[in-house]
Scaffold this motif. Structure first.
Motif, PDB file in Angstrom:
ATOM      1  N   ALA A  53      33.458  41.903  52.406  1.00 36.95           N
ATOM      2  CA  ALA A  53      33.012  41.425  53.716  1.00 36.95           C
ATOM      3  C   ALA A  53      31.721  40.999  53.916  1.00 36.95           C
ATOM      4  CB  ALA A  53      32.514  43.066  54.592  1.00 36.95           C
ATOM      5  N   VAL A  54      30.610  40.305  55.128  1.00 36.16           N
ATOM      6  CA  VAL A  54      29.773  39.781  55.429  1.00 36.16           C
ATOM      7  C   VAL A  54      28.751  41.282  55.873  1.00 36.16           C
ATOM      8  CG1 VAL A  54      28.627  38.090  55.709  1.00 36.16           C
ATOM      9  CG2 VAL A  54      30.552  37.599  54.616  1.00 36.16           C
ATOM     10  N   ALA A  55      27.826  41.338  55.680  1.00 36.52           N
ATOM     11  CA  ALA A  55      27.248  42.287  56.577  1.00 36.52           C
ATOM     12  C   ALA A  55      26.399  41.403  58.012  1.00 36.52           C
ATOM     13  CB  ALA A  55      25.617  42.814  55.284  1.00 36.52           C
ATOM     14  N   SER A  56      27.004  42.346  59.017  1.00 37.29           N
ATOM     15  CA  SER A  56      26.685  41.937  60.940  1.00 37.29           C
ATOM     16  C   SER A  56      25.561  41.148  60.810  1.00 37.29           C
ATOM     17  CB  SER A  56      27.552  42.936  61.147  1.00 37.29           C
ATOM     18  OG  SER A  56      26.514  44.127  61.020  1.00 37.29           O
ATOM     19  N   ARG A  57      24.534  41.906  59.932  1.00 39.41           N
ATOM     20  CA  ARG A  57      23.020  41.127  59.930  1.00 39.41           C
ATOM     21  C   ARG A  57      22.544  40.538  59.479  1.00 39.41           C
ATOM     22  NH1 ARG A  57      19.845  47.217  62.703  1.00 39.41           N
ATOM     23  NH2 ARG A  57      21.318  47.492  64.588  1.00 39.41           N
ATOM     24  N   GLN A  58      22.960  40.670  58.236  1.00 43.47           N
ATOM     25  CA  GLN A  58      22.326  39.576  57.192  1.00 43.47           C
ATOM     26  C   GLN A  58      23.536  39.173  55.589  1.00 43.47           C
ATOM     27  OE1 GLN A  58      20.346  42.646  54.492  1.00 43.47           O
ATOM     28  NE2 GLN A  58      20.908  44.655  56.538  1.00 43.47           N
ATOM     29  N   PRO A  59      23.671  37.638  56.698  1.00 41.98           N
ATOM     30  CA  PRO A  59      24.818  37.125  55.581  1.00 41.98           C
ATOM     31  C   PRO A  59      24.229  36.701  54.664  1.00 41.98           C
ATOM     32  CG  PRO A  59      23.425  35.646  57.690  1.00 41.98           C
ATOM     33  CD  PRO A  59      23.062  36.816  57.819  1.00 41.98           C
ATOM     34  N   ASP A  60      23.316  37.648  54.024  1.00 40.32           N
ATOM     35  CA  ASP A  60      23.472  36.764  52.200  1.00 40.32           C
ATOM     36  C   ASP A  60      23.486  38.558  52.168  1.00 40.32           C
ATOM     37  OD1 ASP A  60      22.733  34.778  51.914  1.00 40.32           O
ATOM     38  OD2 ASP A  60      20.317  34.885  52.253  1.00 40.32           O
ATOM     39  N   MET A  61      24.053  39.406  52.506  1.00 36.90           N
ATOM     40  CA  MET A  61      23.860  40.535  52.164  1.00 36.90           C
ATOM     41  C   MET A  61      25.905  40.598  52.088  1.00 36.90           C
ATOM     42  SD  MET A  61      23.636  43.904  50.856  1.00 36.90           S
ATOM     43  CE  MET A  61      22.187  44.438  51.746  1.00 36.90           C
ATOM     44  N   ILE A  62      27.100  40.522  51.133  1.00 39.81           N
ATOM     45  CA  ILE A  62      28.102  40.445  51.056  1.00 39.81           C
ATOM     46  C   ILE A  62      28.534  41.777  50.365  1.00 39.81           C
ATOM     47  CG2 ILE A  62      28.133  38.352  51.187  1.00 39.81           C
ATOM     48  CD1 ILE A  62      28.757  38.449  48.320  1.00 39.81           C
ATOM     49  N   TYR A  63      29.698  41.965  50.593  1.00 39.54           N
ATOM     50  CA  TYR A  63      30.877  43.286  49.794  1.00 39.54           C
ATOM     51  C   TYR A  63      32.078  42.779  48.983  1.00 39.54           C
ATOM     52  CZ  TYR A  63      27.521  45.581  52.942  1.00 39.54           C
ATOM     53  OH  TYR A  63      25.917  46.279  53.395  1.00 39.54           O
ATOM     54  N   ALA A  64      32.764  43.675  48.364  1.00 43.56           N
ATOM     55  CA  ALA A  64      33.706  43.420  47.981  1.00 43.56           C
ATOM     56  C   ALA A  64      34.569  44.446  47.015  1.00 43.56           C
ATOM     57  CB  ALA A  64      33.257  42.650  46.196  1.00 43.56           C
ATOM     58  N   ALA A  65      35.387  44.353  47.442  1.00 44.60           N
ATOM     59  CA  ALA A  65      36.511  45.639  46.765  1.00 44.60           C
ATOM     60  C   ALA A  65      37.473  45.933  45.651  1.00 44.60           C
ATOM     61  CB  ALA A  65      36.791  46.525  48.065  1.00 44.60           C
ATOM     62  N   VAL A  66      36.762  45.872  44.764  1.00 41.85           N
ATOM     63  CA  VAL A  66      37.183  45.516  43.413  1.00 41.85           C
ATOM     64  C   VAL A  66      38.402  47.092  43.380  1.00 41.85           C
ATOM     65  CG1 VAL A  66      37.646  44.840  40.623  1.00 41.85           C
ATOM     66  CG2 VAL A  66      35.602  44.442  42.363  1.00 41.85           C
ATOM     67  N   GLN A  67      40.004  46.285  42.608  1.00 47.45           N
ATOM     68  CA  GLN A  67      41.206  47.401  42.847  1.00 47.45           C
ATOM     69  C   GLN A  67      41.087  48.105  41.317  1.00 47.45           C
ATOM     70  OE1 GLN A  67      45.690  47.107  41.528  1.00 47.45           O
ATOM     71  NE2 GLN A  67      44.791  44.801  43.081  1.00 47.45           N
ATOM     72  N   GLY A  68      41.198  49.590  41.961  1.00 41.84           N
ATOM     73  CA  GLY A  68      41.091  50.434  40.755  1.00 41.84           C
ATOM     74  C   GLY A  68      39.096  50.668  40.604  1.00 41.84           C
ATOM     75  N   ASP A  69      38.143  50.495  40.959  1.00 40.28           N
ATOM     76  CA  ASP A  69      37.316  50.034  40.893  1.00 40.28           C
ATOM     77  C   ASP A  69      36.303  50.783  41.654  1.00 40.28           C
ATOM     78  OD1 ASP A  69      34.830  49.423  38.648  1.00 40.28           O
ATOM     79  OD2 ASP A  69      34.159  49.798  40.262  1.00 40.28           O
ATOM     80  N   GLY A  70      36.267  50.214  43.005  1.00 38.32           N
ATOM     81  CA  GLY A  70      35.319  50.727  44.320  1.00 38.32           C
ATOM     82  C   GLY A  70      34.693  49.548  45.272  1.00 38.32           C
ATOM     83  N   LEU A  71      33.726  50.078  45.758  1.00 38.33           N
ATOM     84  CA  LEU A  71      33.155  49.177  46.260  1.00 38.33           C
ATOM     85  C   LEU A  71      31.507  48.848  45.797  1.00 38.33           C
ATOM     86  CD1 LEU A  71      33.093  47.838  49.630  1.00 38.33           C
ATOM     87  CD2 LEU A  71      31.099  49.924  49.709  1.00 38.33           C
ATOM     88  N   TRP A  72      31.605  46.982  45.560  1.00 40.99           N
ATOM     89  CA  TRP A  72      30.617  46.668  44.541  1.00 40.99           C
ATOM     90  C   TRP A  72      29.706  45.668  46.264  1.00 40.99           C
ATOM     91  CZ3 TRP A  72      28.994  45.896  40.090  1.00 40.99           C
ATOM     92  CH2 TRP A  72      29.138  46.994  38.968  1.00 40.99           C
ATOM     93  N   LYS A  73      28.265  44.999  46.340  1.00 41.42           N
ATOM     94  CA  LYS A  73      27.560  44.927  46.685  1.00 41.42           C
ATOM     95  C   LYS A  73      26.245  43.682  46.542  1.00 41.42           C
ATOM     96  CE  LYS A  73      23.479  47.460  47.396  1.00 41.42           C
ATOM     97  NZ  LYS A  73      22.435  48.341  48.144  1.00 41.42           N
ATOM     98  N   SER A  74      26.024  42.635  47.423  1.00 35.90           N
ATOM     99  CA  SER A  74      25.023  41.524  46.551  1.00 35.90           C
ATOM    100  C   SER A  74      24.381  41.360  47.700  1.00 35.90           C
ATOM    101  CB  SER A  74      25.955  40.556  46.188  1.00 35.90           C
ATOM    102  OG  SER A  74      24.907  39.093  45.769  1.00 35.90           O
ATOM    103  N   GLU A  75      22.839  41.252  47.150  1.00 31.20           N
ATOM    104  CA  GLU A  75      21.915  41.368  48.422  1.00 31.20           C
ATOM    105  C   GLU A  75      21.878  39.430  48.466  1.00 31.20           C
ATOM    106  OE1 GLU A  75      19.025  43.617  47.856  1.00 31.20           O
ATOM    107  OE2 GLU A  75      19.983  45.934  47.715  1.00 31.20           O
ATOM    108  N   ASN A  76      22.180  38.910  47.429  1.00 35.04           N
ATOM    109  CA  ASN A  76      22.100  37.342  47.021  1.00 35.04           C
ATOM    110  C   ASN A  76      22.819  36.378  46.993  1.00 35.04           C
ATOM    111  OD1 ASN A  76      22.725  38.044  45.080  1.00 35.04           O
ATOM    112  ND2 ASN A  76      20.571  37.699  43.793  1.00 35.04           N
ATOM    113  N   ALA A  77      24.583  36.843  48.367  1.00 35.82           N
ATOM    114  CA  ALA A  77      25.295  36.603  48.151  1.00 35.82           C
ATOM    115  C   ALA A  77      25.843  35.960  47.208  1.00 35.82           C
ATOM    116  CB  ALA A  77      25.023  34.335  48.974  1.00 35.82           C
ATOM    117  N   GLY A  78      25.855  36.786  46.755  1.00 36.02           N
ATOM    118  CA  GLY A  78      27.134  36.952  45.244  1.00 36.02           C
ATOM    119  C   GLY A  78      26.334  36.709  44.204  1.00 36.02           C
ATOM    120  N   GLN A  79      25.199  35.999  43.972  1.00 37.30           N
ATOM    121  CA  GLN A  79      24.414  35.435  42.576  1.00 37.30           C
ATOM    122  C   GLN A  79      23.796  37.158  41.309  1.00 37.30           C
ATOM    123  OE1 GLN A  79      23.773  32.173  42.233  1.00 37.30           O
ATOM    124  NE2 GLN A  79      22.950  31.681  44.647  1.00 37.30           N
TER     125      GLN A  79
END
Length: 310
Positions: free
Chosen positions: A125-151
């Motif tokens: 997902a991409v944060a609705s107000r912040q295009p550089d804030m992205i989220y990823a759900a890794v199977q067997g792990d949990g929810l991860w976030k990046s504040e710099n578009a995945g850098q």
């Protein structure tokens, strides 16, 4: 060049596809097809007026689903996410593990996986107000976030504990609602149903009426008035950017919609649904995979039309 279609695949079984190399992948000659192979579609997303369909392959339609151009896929795709304020930005969660990002509508890709654990990325997902804030759900792990578009990435949240066990996140949606911390909620679909967390990442909770942040603080959790079917897998979620309180979900029982942020749900279609996306500027225009066929509604799900002949 002959026409091509997406090969068939399931969510857990994919045809062998080349992984993404470091740096960008160049766009090969376009392949124009009259339609995608609908059973192969794992995920849908709008990039402005254009529609993307991902699976073992990636295809794009710029004419409302009448014709499709095959794009270079960074690997078998489980999830796609875009942002209405940044046309061309496409985020992909990969079955081979990791996240890829495109800034030209899926024509070239870069790996954005440094710091993510290994494992299939089931949802992005991409944060609705912040295009550089992205989220990823890794199977067997949990929810991860990046504040710099995945850098770079940081761990955000464990998997939700539902029905006496942890559940992987099958789909994510960043929803701009006044009751969230800073106005943002992360909604998630699991095999056991729907849950959400404010972007303070304090704890997963059910969708509740009223001011849900007050309920979170007080511990008082009034039940939803008309929730999604209990215990049913939520395969896909979409929040309408032009009306964030309008949500669509794809379940084995069909397409459901809510006009109040997920408190009250209505059953729109009684056919198995596996993917759904909503137009960025028209909350009534919805595309979904129903019974393995790609369908569009322009009236909020009241009526549906196949995008191409079977």
């Amino acid at each position: 060049m002959p026409r091509k279609s997406l090969p068939a695949l399931s969510r857990r079984m994919f045809l062998v596809a080349s992984g993404i190399a470091a740096g960008a992948l160049a766009l090969p000659h376009s392949v124009l097809a009259t339609e995608p192979e609908h059973t192969a579609i794992s995920t849908l997303a709008f990039d402005g007026e254009s529609l993307l369909a991902g699976g073992a392959n990636l295809v794009r339609s710029d004419d409302g689903g009448q014709s499709w151009t095959e794009l270079p896929a960074p690997g078998p795709i489980l999830a796609l996410a875009t942002h209405p304020e940044r046309p061309g930005l496409v985020l992909a969660g990969l079955a081979s593990g990791g996240v890829a990002l495109s800034e030209d509508g899926g024509r070239t890709w870069e790996s954005r996986s440094d710091g993510l654990p290994e494992g299939e990325v089931d949802a992005v997902a991409v944060a609705s107000r912040q295009p550089d804030m992205i989220y990823a759900a890794v199977q067997g792990d949990g929810l991860w976030k990046s504040e710099n578009a995945g850098q770079s990435w940081s761990f955000a949240m464990d998997r939700p504990w539902l029905e006496e066990t942890e559940h992987d996140l099958l789909t994510l949606a960043s929803v701009d609602l006044a009751t969230g911390m800073g106005g943002i909620w992360i909604y998630a679909g699991t095999e056991a149903g729907l849950t959400r967390v404010p972007d303070c990442f304090c704890r997963w909770q059910d969708v509740q009426p009223g001011n849900a942040m007050d309920a979170l603080v007080s511990g008082d959790a009034p039940p939803s008035e008309a929730p999604l079917p209990a215990g049913e897998a939520v395969r896909a979620l979409a929040s309408a950017p032009s009306a964030p309180e309008t949500l669509y979900s794809a379940l084995p029982s069909g397409i459901w919609t809510s006009r109040d942020g997920g408190v009250v749900w209505s059953h729109l279609v009684d056919r198995p649904a596996s993917a759904v996306a909503v137009h960025p500027s028209d909350a009534m225009q919805v595309v979904a995979v129903l019974d393995g066929t790609l369908q569009m509604s322009r009236d909020g799900g009241a009526t549906w039309t196949a995008l191409a002949a079977e």
